[in-house]
Design a protein around this motif. Structure first.
Motif, PDB file in Angstrom:
ATOM      1  N   LEU A 278      12.130   1.166  10.323  1.00  0.00           N
ATOM      2  CA  LEU A 278      12.670   2.388  10.585  1.00  0.00           C
ATOM      3  C   LEU A 278      11.828   3.071  11.720  1.00  0.00           C
ATOM      4  N   GLY A 279      13.044   3.711  12.458  1.00  0.00           N
ATOM      5  CA  GLY A 279      12.466   4.807  13.499  1.00  0.00           C
ATOM      6  C   GLY A 279      11.772   5.803  12.994  1.00  0.00           C
ATOM      7  N   SER A 280      11.403   6.907  13.559  1.00  0.00           N
ATOM      8  CA  SER A 280      10.487   7.998  13.130  1.00  0.00           C
ATOM      9  C   SER A 280      11.384   8.829  12.444  1.00  0.00           C
ATOM     10  N   ALA A 281      12.698   9.060  12.754  1.00  0.00           N
ATOM     11  CA  ALA A 281      13.425  10.319  12.097  1.00  0.00           C
ATOM     12  C   ALA A 281      13.912   9.594  10.778  1.00  0.00           C
ATOM     13  N   ASP A 282      14.178   8.352  10.570  1.00  0.00           N
ATOM     14  CA  ASP A 282      14.652   7.757   9.279  1.00  0.00           C
ATOM     15  C   ASP A 282      13.463   7.501   8.526  1.00  0.00           C
ATOM     16  N   MET A 283      12.226   7.296   9.261  1.00  0.00           N
ATOM     17  CA  MET A 283      11.163   7.248   8.289  1.00  0.00           C
ATOM     18  C   MET A 283      10.701   8.453   7.654  1.00  0.00           C
ATOM     19  N   ALA A 284      10.848   9.454   8.708  1.00  0.00           N
ATOM     20  CA  ALA A 284      10.557  10.865   7.999  1.00  0.00           C
ATOM     21  C   ALA A 284      11.380  11.053   6.900  1.00  0.00           C
ATOM     22  N   ALA A 285      12.785  10.821   6.872  1.00  0.00           N
ATOM     23  CA  ALA A 285      13.645  10.884   5.737  1.00  0.00           C
ATOM     24  C   ALA A 285      13.397  10.123   4.523  1.00  0.00           C
ATOM     25  N   ALA A 286      12.657   8.820   4.775  1.00  0.00           N
ATOM     26  CA  ALA A 286      12.210   8.054   3.819  1.00  0.00           C
ATOM     27  C   ALA A 286      11.079   8.719   2.901  1.00  0.00           C
ATOM     28  N   ARG A 288      10.747  12.063   2.736  1.00  0.00           N
ATOM     29  CA  ARG A 288      11.337  13.143   1.622  1.00  0.00           C
ATOM     30  C   ARG A 288      12.244  12.436   0.525  1.00  0.00           C
ATOM     31  N   ALA A 289      12.462  11.312   0.698  1.00  0.00           N
ATOM     32  CA  ALA A 289      13.489  10.704  -0.305  1.00  0.00           C
ATOM     33  C   ALA A 289      12.821  10.190  -1.733  1.00  0.00           C
ATOM     34  N   CYS A 290      11.556  10.018  -1.292  1.00  0.00           N
ATOM     35  CA  CYS A 290      10.400   9.486  -2.498  1.00  0.00           C
ATOM     36  C   CYS A 290       9.547  10.550  -2.944  1.00  0.00           C
ATOM     37  N   ASP A 291       8.711  10.146  -3.976  1.00  0.00           N
ATOM     38  CA  ASP A 291       8.075  10.968  -4.833  1.00  0.00           C
ATOM     39  C   ASP A 291       6.373  10.537  -4.456  1.00  0.00           C
ATOM     40  N   ILE A 292       6.286   9.466  -4.277  1.00  0.00           N
ATOM     41  CA  ILE A 292       4.843   9.027  -4.118  1.00  0.00           C
ATOM     42  C   ILE A 292       4.855   8.036  -3.083  1.00  0.00           C
ATOM     43  N   PHE A 293       3.602   8.012  -2.392  1.00  0.00           N
ATOM     44  CA  PHE A 293       3.404   6.905  -1.286  1.00  0.00           C
ATOM     45  C   PHE A 293       2.261   6.176  -1.805  1.00  0.00           C
ATOM     46  N   ALA A 294       2.243   4.791  -1.570  1.00  0.00           N
ATOM     47  CA  ALA A 294       1.234   3.901  -2.409  1.00  0.00           C
ATOM     48  C   ALA A 294       0.609   2.967  -0.867  1.00  0.00           C
ATOM     49  N   LEU A 295      -0.433   2.961  -0.822  1.00  0.00           N
ATOM     50  CA  LEU A 295      -1.106   1.851   0.476  1.00  0.00           C
ATOM     51  C   LEU A 295      -2.215   1.359  -0.230  1.00  0.00           C
ATOM     52  N   PRO A 296      -2.247   0.206  -0.993  1.00  0.00           N
ATOM     53  CA  PRO A 296      -3.413  -0.522  -1.574  1.00  0.00           C
ATOM     54  C   PRO A 296      -4.177  -1.329  -0.603  1.00  0.00           C
ATOM     55  N   PHE A 302      -7.746   5.851   6.363  1.00  0.00           N
ATOM     56  CA  PHE A 302      -6.818   6.991   6.911  1.00  0.00           C
ATOM     57  C   PHE A 302      -5.812   6.484   7.895  1.00  0.00           C
ATOM     58  N   PRO A 303      -5.108   5.500   7.760  1.00  0.00           N
ATOM     59  CA  PRO A 303      -4.029   5.038   8.733  1.00  0.00           C
ATOM     60  C   PRO A 303      -2.909   6.381   8.978  1.00  0.00           C
ATOM     61  N   LEU A 304      -2.220   5.961   9.693  1.00  0.00           N
ATOM     62  CA  LEU A 304      -1.058   7.098  10.155  1.00  0.00           C
ATOM     63  C   LEU A 304      -0.045   7.341   8.911  1.00  0.00           C
ATOM     64  N   THR A 305       0.284   6.086   8.306  1.00  0.00           N
ATOM     65  CA  THR A 305       1.090   6.139   7.267  1.00  0.00           C
ATOM     66  C   THR A 305       0.609   7.247   6.184  1.00  0.00           C
ATOM     67  N   VAL A 306      -0.567   7.160   6.115  1.00  0.00           N
ATOM     68  CA  VAL A 306      -1.290   7.997   5.093  1.00  0.00           C
ATOM     69  C   VAL A 306      -0.978   9.356   5.318  1.00  0.00           C
ATOM     70  N   GLN A 307      -1.386   9.670   6.449  1.00  0.00           N
ATOM     71  CA  GLN A 307      -0.998  11.198   7.027  1.00  0.00           C
ATOM     72  C   GLN A 307       0.296  11.722   7.224  1.00  0.00           C
ATOM     73  N   GLU A 308       1.195  10.661   7.370  1.00  0.00           N
ATOM     74  CA  GLU A 308       2.762  11.121   7.700  1.00  0.00           C
ATOM     75  C   GLU A 308       2.941  11.579   6.299  1.00  0.00           C
ATOM     76  N   ALA A 309       2.618  10.550   5.155  1.00  0.00           N
ATOM     77  CA  ALA A 309       2.954  10.823   3.672  1.00  0.00           C
ATOM     78  C   ALA A 309       2.672  12.332   3.218  1.00  0.00           C
ATOM     79  N   MET A 310       1.313  12.626   3.567  1.00  0.00           N
ATOM     80  CA  MET A 310       0.758  14.016   3.260  1.00  0.00           C
ATOM     81  C   MET A 310       1.477  14.811   3.836  1.00  0.00           C
TER      82      MET A 310
END
Length: 400
Positions: A278-286, A288-296, A302-310
């Motif tokens: 996904l591009g940035s806009a669709d990733m931001a929408a994803a 918002r659509a979800c409830d929990i972010f998981a990255l094991p 502290f990768p960028l995806t964790v920062q975006e999720a926060m």
């Protein structure tokens, strides 16, 4: 104009990939280029591409050198092999620049830019993003070690400032010869306007409908490359009827193969949804659509995806790695867990079952991101460092 942005700096940012190629480092460089330009800096980006080109992209000059990307396609190693014009272009733009800012020591673009900076006597600033990355191929591991022991060591010893994202990467950079007094901790920034919390249930329902996601389940999101070090297969194994799993990233073949091996846990493969890259806009929408972010993940901090999720205000569950130590997180509000499948499953089930806990975690995450990860602040730190690198203790206006 503030003291930070006064003067007309010329900066060469160097990165192996750049959007539209999707990935963490290239997204960081793209955002740095955007915010540095907004602060009055003249920015050129040296990167790889499908052809040789020089383009203006929203006020940023992007210099692309034709590259072969077979290693990424065939072996899942994001390492473009650039053409013979690389060094010549690197020398041209290093001579133009006041400062060369190299992102990660591992890539051909970095080696060429470092050589060019030495030839033109242009000061170098470096950002080291990662340590050694786990890969299934032992040969890839050996190549990483060899590259960092040579080109990596040279960059760490040459740079007038080395930025690192967490304590693990800082220790790695010191091991390569970076001097502690020249190192700075600098988190990546996040676009807190793009990556924002969902406004209400109505908006979330609309976003889920647009992305083809179910309306009646708690959804756990994974975003990133489907590589063992990211832990996507562990999350699959932790699948459970209490929640659905949503994957964004790639390559799709890795996810398909894992599902074919029956890795999808108690929830079954039917509860796994793949959104693609996904591009940035669709990733931001994803988010918002979800409830929990998981990255094991195995070795990130502290990768960028964790920062975006926060920044998106959703609950975060990730591995308890030493790289997070420098960030002083509230562990009751960001869940840092031991990396094994059952621990992950239990924690996700607990959070999925308690909407109040999810709300508290999301609120804390959003507030933390807004306070700590603003891109304008990140750009200001860069500008101050560039000026110091040009002439320690002097501003650009003092150069005459």
């Amino acid at each position: 104009m503030s003291d930070v942005t006064a003067g007309r700096l010329k900066v060469l940012l160097v990165c192996h990939y750049y959007p539209p190629h999707l990935g963490g480092i290239e997204n960081v460089v793209h955002a740095e280029a955007k915010h540095l330009t907004a602060a009055g800096v003249e920015v050129t980006v040296l990167t790889s591409g499908n052809r040789n080109s020089v383009t203006d992209e929203a006020g940023v000059r992007v210099v692309r050198v034709r590259a072969w990307n077979g290693l990424e396609r065939k072996a899942d190693v994001p390492f473009p092999i650039l053409g013979p014009k690389l060094l010549r272009r690197a020398v041209k733009w290093a001579r133009w620049a006041d400062v060369v800012h190299i992102h990660d020591a591992f890539y051909l673009t970095s080696w060429a830019a470092l050589t060019a900076a030495k030839l033109t006597r242009t000061p170098v600033v470096a950002t080291q993003h990662v340590t050694l990355v786990h890969h299934a191929s032992a040969a890839v591991g050996l190549v990483q070690k060899a590259v960092y022991a040579t080109a990596g060591r040279m960059l760490m010893r040459t740079a007038r400032t080395v930025f690192t994202l967490n304590s693990d990467v800082a220790a790695f950079a010191r091991g390569l010869g970076a001097r502690p007094e020249l190192m700075q901790h600098l988190p990546n920034g996040v676009d807190t306007e793009l990556f924002r919390p969902v406004r209400d249930a109505v908006e979330q329902a609309a976003v889920r409908e647009r992305l083809g996601l179910p309306q009646d389940r708690v959804l756990v999101l994974f975003a990133g490359r489907f590589m063992p070090n990211k832990g996507f297969d562990m999350l699959l194994a932790a699948n459970d009827p209490a929640y659905g799993l949503v994957f964004a990233g790639g390559p799709e073949e890795a996810l398909t193969e894992a599902l074919a091996r029956g890795v999808a846990g108690a929830g079954g493969g039917d509860s796994v949804i793949y959104l693609g890259s996904l591009g940035s806009a669709d990733m931001a929408a994803a988010y918002r659509a979800c409830d929990i972010f998981a990255l094991p993940s195995m070795a990130e901090g502290f990768p960028l995806t964790v920062q975006e999720a926060m920044s998106s205000g959703i609950a975060v569950v990730t591995t308890d790695l030493s790289g997070y130590a420098a960030y002083d997180l509230d562990r009751d509000r960001v869940s840092l867990v031991h990396r094994d499948t059952e621990t992950l499953r239990v924690r996700l089930r607990e959070i999925a079952a308690d909407s109040e806990v999810r709300g508290q975690m999301g609120k804390y995450a959003r507030e933390y991101a807004v306070e700590r990860f603003a891109w304008p602040d990140h750009a200001s730190r860069l500008i101050e460092t560039y000026r110091s690198a040009i002439r320690p203790g002097k501003s650009t206006a003092d150069r005459g």
